[in-house]
Write a protein that holds these residues in place. Structure first.
Motif, mmCIF file in Angstrom:
data_model
loop_
_atom_site.group_PDB
_atom_site.id
_atom_site.type_symbol
_atom_site.label_atom_id
_atom_site.label_comp_id
_atom_site.label_asym_id
_atom_site.label_seq_id
_atom_site.Cartn_x
_atom_site.Cartn_y
_atom_site.Cartn_z
ATOM 1 N N ASN A 7 -8.556 3.957 -0.742
ATOM 2 C CA ASN A 7 -7.682 5.012 -1.278
ATOM 3 C C ASN A 7 -6.748 4.450 -2.347
ATOM 4 O O ASN A 7 -6.502 5.097 -3.369
ATOM 5 N N GLN A 8 -6.233 3.262 -2.104
ATOM 6 C CA GLN A 8 -5.344 2.625 -3.079
ATOM 7 C C GLN A 8 -6.106 2.255 -4.348
ATOM 8 O O GLN A 8 -5.625 2.475 -5.462
ATOM 9 N N TRP B 234 -14.141 2.624 -10.263
ATOM 10 C CA TRP B 234 -14.089 3.000 -8.858
ATOM 11 C C TRP B 234 -15.485 3.343 -8.340
ATOM 12 O O TRP B 234 -15.878 2.947 -7.254
ATOM 13 N N HIS C 277 -6.855 5.006 -6.871
ATOM 14 C CA HIS C 277 -5.730 5.477 -7.681
ATOM 15 C C HIS C 277 -5.384 4.561 -8.840
ATOM 16 O O HIS C 277 -4.672 4.974 -9.760
ATOM 17 N N LYS D 298 -16.945 2.004 -4.725
ATOM 18 C CA LYS D 298 -16.491 2.897 -3.653
ATOM 19 C C LYS D 298 -17.387 2.853 -2.422
ATOM 20 O O LYS D 298 -16.918 3.117 -1.315
ATOM 21 N N SER E 92 -10.866 1.549 4.519
ATOM 22 C CA SER E 92 -10.794 2.889 3.945
ATOM 23 C C SER E 92 -9.463 3.122 3.234
ATOM 24 O O SER E 92 -9.420 3.678 2.126
ATOM 25 N N ASN E 93 -8.372 2.687 3.845
ATOM 26 C CA ASN E 93 -7.050 2.843 3.220
ATOM 27 C C ASN E 93 -6.941 2.021 1.938
ATOM 28 O O ASN E 93 -6.338 2.473 0.958
#
Length: 100
Positions: A23-24, A34, A27, A38, A19-20
């Motif tokens: 997030n990267q 994305w 961005h 995702k 999940s982290n």
């Protein structure tokens, strides 16, 4: 809960780590790029995810693109590249890529 990713990703990755990383990625990739990937980075699946070879290779390309982005934190870039390598390997070998 941990995820095992086929084709060369060593060990398992925790749902939080995946999940982290998502997030990267969100961005540094364009919004349309994305959206393509995702679903893999929400941190949870109800079943095994099987990705066809052509899609796996595309995901690998996107992960490498993200890893090389100037705004990507280097430690997250290493993980993105490792998973991208696995995706490309599955795609190049004509095999399904699996996350379980």
């Amino acid at each position: 809960m941990g995820f095992s990713i086929s084709h060369g990703v060593a060990g398992t990755r925790s749902a939080l780590t995946i999940s982290n990383l998502g997030n990267q990625l969100a961005h540094v990739l364009a919004a349309n790029e994305w959206r393509e990937i995702k679903y893999l980075f929400g941190g949870q699946f109800s079943d095994i995810v099987t990705i066809p070879p052509q899609e796996a290779f595309r995901i690998g390309d996107l992960l490498h693109q993200a890893a090389d982005h100037r705004l990507m934190d280097p430690s997250w870039g290493i993980l993105a590249r490792e998973i991208g390598d696995a995706a490309r390997m599955a795609g190049a070998s004509g095999q399904n890529w699996t996350w379980s």
